[in-house]
Structure formats: structure tokens, C-alpha cells
Design an enzyme around this catalytic site. Structure first.
Site, mmCIF file in Angstrom:
data_model
loop_
_atom_site.group_PDB
_atom_site.id
_atom_site.type_symbol
_atom_site.label_atom_id
_atom_site.label_comp_id
_atom_site.label_asym_id
_atom_site.label_seq_id
_atom_site.Cartn_x
_atom_site.Cartn_y
_atom_site.Cartn_z
ATOM 1 N N ASP A 244 8.754 -0.973 -62.481
ATOM 2 C CA ASP A 244 7.468 -0.964 -61.799
ATOM 3 C C ASP A 244 7.532 -1.865 -60.561
ATOM 4 O O ASP A 244 8.049 -2.984 -60.620
ATOM 5 C CB ASP A 244 6.396 -1.463 -62.768
ATOM 6 C CG ASP A 244 5.031 -1.551 -62.140
ATOM 7 O OD1 ASP A 244 4.497 -0.512 -61.728
ATOM 8 O OD2 ASP A 244 4.498 -2.676 -62.044
ATOM 9 N N GLU B 159 10.636 2.198 -58.846
ATOM 10 C CA GLU B 159 9.435 2.554 -58.101
ATOM 11 C C GLU B 159 9.570 1.801 -56.782
ATOM 12 O O GLU B 159 9.347 0.589 -56.741
ATOM 13 C CB GLU B 159 8.172 2.146 -58.842
ATOM 14 C CG GLU B 159 6.905 2.549 -58.099
ATOM 15 C CD GLU B 159 5.643 2.055 -58.783
ATOM 16 O OE1 GLU B 159 4.663 2.812 -58.839
ATOM 17 O OE2 GLU B 159 5.639 0.902 -59.245
#
Length: 659
Positions: free
Chosen positions: A323, A359
Site C-alpha cells: 500500500d 501501489e
């Protein structure tokens, strides 16, 4: 003198506890009995790091012992705050929100915070081994452990919403039917439910507020205290079914938030060692969550790497999606693909063979295409282009061709391959696929934030009516658009990532930020739409059966159709010329993928005649239409002779022909 490993490690004569703090002046190990009574044991500094590691050995303790730490030292160290072990293998309970957990409040926080738990229970993996599916053959399915089975009628009620529920045969059967090779679990590192959400009667459903980077979240266990074993059993069952397990991990920030956040672990141990601070001692916030974990220096980097090794080695996972990974590679001078963390993760022997997916953005910007060889990246450019093309935005055909061919403009350098591109159209963050074709605007009122939260850049199109409608023409268009988007995703070069539930036509009623909706808005709607589920299974099977859709080398789309592995043609069968690519109204194209597959795409709202591009495929071959998104059901194979005279694609549809 050697430094003991951090965390709690049980042995035959008791447990050794070790925790890092370079600023502590005193440290206490706090043990809790079954009734919650606390016993404090003073810890000693020592080890090779000369007093930065504090240890205690306690005879008669072992698996199941509940504990925490208290620290005396300069603020924000405060012995009134009971702290979680950053290396705890298991955690019991959540935060009960009271001002006592905040800095500056001198009350004891112990009644309001979770406990670390010693875990020393080996798991028998038996003869089952990890599938080790090559990235080029991978189909990834984003899955929420709770939401996947909470409404599944064939999963026993007491297992729904748990690790054991995901491991149930009814859940695994669905994944196998689709042809999924890997599940990507939304965060399962132990996390906190935010105070503002709890005050509104909501919960942190997605889980992006971690406080225990080594510990599986306890609320997903069917039996209290069994979260580690149940997680391992889930991985074991998925591996036995040929399915890999990837984790969406959050190492960019913690649930301690900014200066006004709670003191739960790292802040009270050694604030400056674990977080990035500015020149004034304030928190650097590259994450939008109040703090940024410092993965560039020793303690923070060690924490992240030790946690990854734990999940990989002890818990059996096959890879990680990071993330806001740009924050992990961002130093004082911006993003650096040679940053300490990226270098460490790429060369670590325990992580060898693990799938590493970034990401590639954070609050400071995009780093798409900038990660090193060995990494894959969520391709946000792919998402935006495919959405724009199918909703009819002018001038998107050239970029669509580049995305279909593996995004060589982003990843065709430094030895990277099409598998560096993880292609996505919908994921947890944003509209579901059903909502993408049903809403022009977000409808997030249920979140209690005045519809101000969530993105306003959705690149969606409702087809003529906002939300639910009974208009048969609009409903038919929406069904076709869902088929178009799914087929495009699954037939593109790169690694397809399917949002769990899109194959069921899951709607969140226009909510594009359902992070706090732990209810039927977010839970998957079994059994869903059977025709759409069958389409996904059929297209995945077509992808797996044809080598045309899993190239391991970069394909470079050429306007002169000079390459044998990829060529572009107009609907009339003539090669695409520079002027054709430059026409902003161009919306139809044929992609010849090697000698065995033709992908015919019609972005117009009217039907088009497509002619076989003889210069690419020659004459005399037998071709069949194996996919046509104009139809709800499976099309009957169509002989090649009909292709030259029939309109095989209706308005806004695509067809796949196989030799």
C-alpha cells in the site's frame, strides 16, 4: 554479546522478551493473567547494540502469555501508556477509545488497549507446497477476508467472515471455477478501528490502520485466540487448491496517526527511530494518515523486513502488494528506486521468489513505472485509459493499444517485462464494476462525511440514468459494458487483477469509498449474476489456453504492423497508418496477436463490419468467434467465411477470434 531477536520467543525454560528503544531510560515488561491483573518486570538494556535492545527472560511463561511494555524516558515515552510489542506474533483485542490512550493524559491506558500474545504453536504444513505460479500465468483476485463469505449461503454461519470461511470448500470452489491463481487479501495485519468512525457507529472495514505488523487480525478468527493457526490453515487450503496467497500490506504508516493520535506502540517506544520527522520534530505525512514509517533507516527498515520474512516464512504467503509503496521508496530528495527498502526487499533470500507488487503512488505523487526490476506495479494508467475508452472519450484509441500490449511506455526499460504491469479496472478503492457503468457521481452519504470523501475523478458513465433503472435498453447497455471491461482486462498483456465481487455484479449503491461499511454494502452478494460469472470463467480459460495473452517479453505496438507478435488493423482489414492513430474519433481496431488470435474492438455506439486482416493471418485458415460481448451467453463458433460479411460486433462490444 549477541543481541536476541526482537519479540517474544518461547523456549523450554520460559520466554525471552526483547524490544528496541534507543531513548528509553527505563523499560518494564507487563504480564497479564487470566483475570487481567498486571505484573511488572524490569527489563535490562544490552546486546550488541549497546543498550538499544531491552530484554527480560521469564521462566514458566510460554504460548498464550499476554503482555505489553511500559517505557520511561523523554516524551512521548510515558510509563502510563501500555504499549504493544511491534514484533508481537498475535494480538488480542482492539482499542477502546478513551482520552487515556492519548499523549498528555497521565491516566493508565491499559484498560483501553489490546494485549500482545506469545505465539509458539508450530503448524504442520504436511506435503502441500506453494503453487509458485509464474506471473505471466497469474490471475489475481482481490478478496476481503470478511466480506467474501459473510453472505455465502454454502459457508456454515459460524465460519462466515473468517479465515476458516475463506478456506471452506464452497469459497475455494468459486475461485477454482473462475480460474483464479492467486488471491490478494485486503489488510489482515492487526488493525485499529478509528475513533471518528466508532463515534458514528461505523468500523474500519478495509483495515488500512495497522498496529501489529506481524499479527493476523484477530477479528477474522472463527475461534478467539486461534487467528494465527486459522490463517495458516487458510493458506494451506488455498495452496492445496493451487491458489497462491498475496497480502495487501501497510508499511507506510501506523494507526498512531499524527501528534494528536493515540500512543499504542512505536510512538511510546522510540518515536524518532520508527517515524520520519521533519526538522522541527513533527511527523512527515506522505500517506494522508498523519505519519510515515521510516523504512530508510535501521529500526524501521528492520521492522518491515522482519515482518515480511515472518509472513513469508512462518505464515506461508506467496507475495505482497505494498500500500502506498511510493512512500517506502521516498527519501529526502524524492522517490529513489535504489532506496534502502527497495534494495533490501529485492535481494532478500527469504523473499526470493515472492511476488512484490507496488501501489506506485502516495500523497506526494505518482512513481508509476519507476520501480526496479523484480517488482510489479498497479497500473493506474491502464485503469484510466480503459475506462475512458469504453465510456467514449475522444482520442483514447492509441493509448488503449499501448495498454492492451503491456504498457511498454511505462515498463519497457531496464529489463522489465509485461508482468511488471498489474492491470486493473476496479479495486476496493472506488466504484465496483457494476457501479462504474451505473453512476456518473459518487453517493457516499452512508459514510457520514457529507459526500465529501472519495474521489470525484471516477471516469464512469451511467448509460443514461443515474443508479437503478427499469429501462431495458439502459440495463442491456450496462450488462454489455461490464462484459467489455472484464474481457478487456482479461485479454490484455500483463497481470490481470480482478476485484472480488465484480464477477457477481456487486453494487455498493454508488458508494466509491466504502472503507467504513462493514455491512451488506460491502459484503459480496452471493450468488450474484450467473451469466457474468460464467463469462469471467470462460475468458480466463481462453487466456490460459492461448499463448497470445501471456507474453513474457515486451510487445511494442507499431503503426506499420511490422512485428509478427503484434499488429494493428482497421475494421476494413487494412493496416493502421499514422493518420488512423491520430484521428481523435477512431474507436475501432483489430489486434492480431501472433498467428492464432484476433481481438476486434468496437468502441462506437453502432455496429461495424470487421474484415479479416489477410495480410496478417493469410488465407485458408479456419477461425472461430469464441467471444462476443454483444451477447449475454456464450456465442456459437462462427466460421471465418461469415466474419467477412457479418457484423460480428454490435455497438460498444468486442469479439475474440481464435484460429
Amino acid at each position: 554479546m549477541t543481541t536476541p531477536p526482537l519479540g517474544a520467543h518461547a523456549g523450554p525454560d520460559g520466554t525471552t522478551f526483547a524490544v528496541y528503544s534507543s531513548v528509553a531510560e527505563q523499560m518494564w515488561l507487563c504480564l497479564f493473567d487470566a483475570d487481567g491483573a498486571e505484573q511488572r518486570i524490569e527489563m535490562r538494556p544490552g546486546g550488541a547494540d549497546e543498550a538499544a535492545t531491552w530484554t527480560a527472560h521469564v521462566a514458566g511463561t510460554g504460548h498464550g502469555t499476554r503482555y505489553g511494555f511500559r517505557v520511561g524516558g523523554p516524551a512521548p515515552c510515558d510509563p502510563a501508556k501500555l504499549l504493544l510489542d511491534p514484533y508481537a506474533r498475535a494480538i488480542d483485542g482492539g482499542v477502546r477509545w478513551d482520552d487515556a490512550v492519548l499523549g498528555g493524559d497521565d491516566r493508565d491506558s491499559a484498560p483501553f488497549v489490546p494485549r500482545s500474545v506469545v505465539h509458539d504453536k508450530p503448524f504442520d504444513w504436511g506435503a502441500v507446497s506453494a503453487p509458485e505460479t509464474p506471473l505471466a500465468e497469474s490471475i489475481i483476485y482481490e478478496l476481503h477476508v470478511k466480506g467474501f463469505t459473510m453472505q455465502h449461503p454454502d459457508v456454515p454461519p459460524h465460519l462466515r467472515g473468517t479465515y476458516a470461511g475463506v478456506a471452506h470448500s464452497a469459497a475455494i470452489d468459486h475461485l477454482q471455477r473462475l480460474g483464479i491463481t492467486a488471491v490478494e487479501l485486503l489488510p489482515v495485519q492487526h488493525f485499529v478501528h478509528d475513533r471518528p468512525l466508532m463515534a458514528r457507529g461505523l468500523r474500519n472495514y478495509w483495515g488500512y490502520q495497522p498496529i501489529g505488523h506481524f499479527a493476523p487480525h484477530d477479528e477474522y478468527a472463527a475461534q478467539r485466540g486461534a487467528q494465527v493457526t486459522e490463517f495458516q490453515a487458510m493458506v494451506h487450503a488455498l495452496h492445496a487448491a493451487g491458489i497462491e496467497v498475496l497480502l495487501d500490506v501497510v508499511f507506510n504508516h501506523t494507526a498512531e496517526a499524527g501528534a494528536d493520535g493515540p500512543t499504542l506502540s512505536l510512538r511510546g517506544l522510540d518515536d524518532a527511530a520508527y517515524y520520519r520527522l521533519d526538522d522541527q520534530g513533527g511527523y512527515v505525512d506522505d500517506t494522508g494518515c498523519g505519519n510515515t514509517l521510516d523504512a530508510h533507516r535501521g529500526p524501521g527498515l528492520r521492522l518491515v523486513m522482519d515482518a515480511l520474512r515472518h509472513w513469508r516464512g512462518e505464515l506461508g504467503v506467496d507475495g505482497f502488494r505494498f500500500d502506498l509503496a511510493a512512500a517506502l521508496g521516498r527519501g529526502d530528495d524524492g522517490f529513489d528506486h535504489h532506496s534502502a527498502f527497495l534494495e533490501a526487499a529485492t535481494q532478500d533470500p527469504v523473499l526470493d521468489g515472492a511476488k512484490l507488487i507496488a501501489e506506485p503512488w502516495d500523497t506526494r505523487g505518482y512513481a508509476l513505472g519507476a520501480f526496479p526490476t523484480g517488482w510489479s506495479e498497479w497500473n493506474g494508467r491502464y485503469r484510466d485509459t480503459v475506462r475512458d475508452f469504453w465510456r467514449g472519450v475522444d482520442g483514447t484509441l492509441p493509448d488503449l493499444a499501448t495498454r492492451l500490449a503491456g504498457s511498454s511506455d511505462l515498463f519497457g526499460h531496464g529489463g522489465r517485462r509485461p508482468t511488471a504491469s498489474v492491470n486493473l479496472i476496479c479495486v476496493h478503492d472506488g466504484f465496483t464494476l457494476a457501479d462504474l457503468v451505473s453512476y456518473d457521481h459518487k453517493h457516499n452519504d452512508a459514510n457520514g462525511e457529507g459526500n465529501r470523501d472519495g474521489s470525484d475523478d471516477n471516469r464512469s458513465w451511467n448509460g443514461g440514468a443515474e443508479g437503478p433503472t427499469s429501462d431495458p435498453a439502459i440495463l442491456a447497455l450496462r450488462r454489455r459494458q461490464r462484459r467489455n471491461l472484464l474481457a478487456t482486462l482479461l485479454l490484455s498483456q500483463g497481470v490481470p487483477l480482478l476485484r472480488g465481487g465484480d464477477e457477481l455484479a456487486h453494487t455498493q449503491q454508488g458508494n466509491n469509498n466504502a472503507y467504513c461499511q462493514d455491512n451488506a454494502i460491502s459484503w459480496l452478494p452471493w450468488p450474484g449474476e450467473e451469466d457474468l460469472t460464467e463469462l469471467v470463467a470462460r475468458v480466463i480459460l481462453l487466456r490460459r489456453q492461448s499463448p497470445a495473452f501471456a507474453h513474457r517479453q515486451v510487445l511494442r505496438p507499431d503503426a506499420d504492423a511490422a512485428r509478427d507478435d503484434l499488429a494493428w488493423f482497421r475494421p476494413d482489414g487494412a493496416p493502421m497508418a499514422p493518420g488512423d492513430w491520430g484521428d481523435p474519433q477512431a474507436r475501432a481496431i483489430t489486434a492480431a496477436l501472433g498467428d492464432d488470435a484476433l481481438l476486434m474492438i468496437n468502441g462506437w455506439w453502432e455496429p461495424l463490419d470487421f474484415v479479416l486482416p489477410v495480410s496478417a493471418v493469410g488465407t485458408g485458415a479456419t477461425w472461430s468467434v469464441v467471444l462476443d460481448t454483444a451477447h449475454d451467453g456464450e456465442p456459437a463458433p462462427t466460421p471465418a467465411e461469415a466474419v467477412t460479411v457479418a457484423r460480428i460486433t454490435a455497438g460498444r462490444s468486442l469479439a475474440l477470434l481464435i484460429r
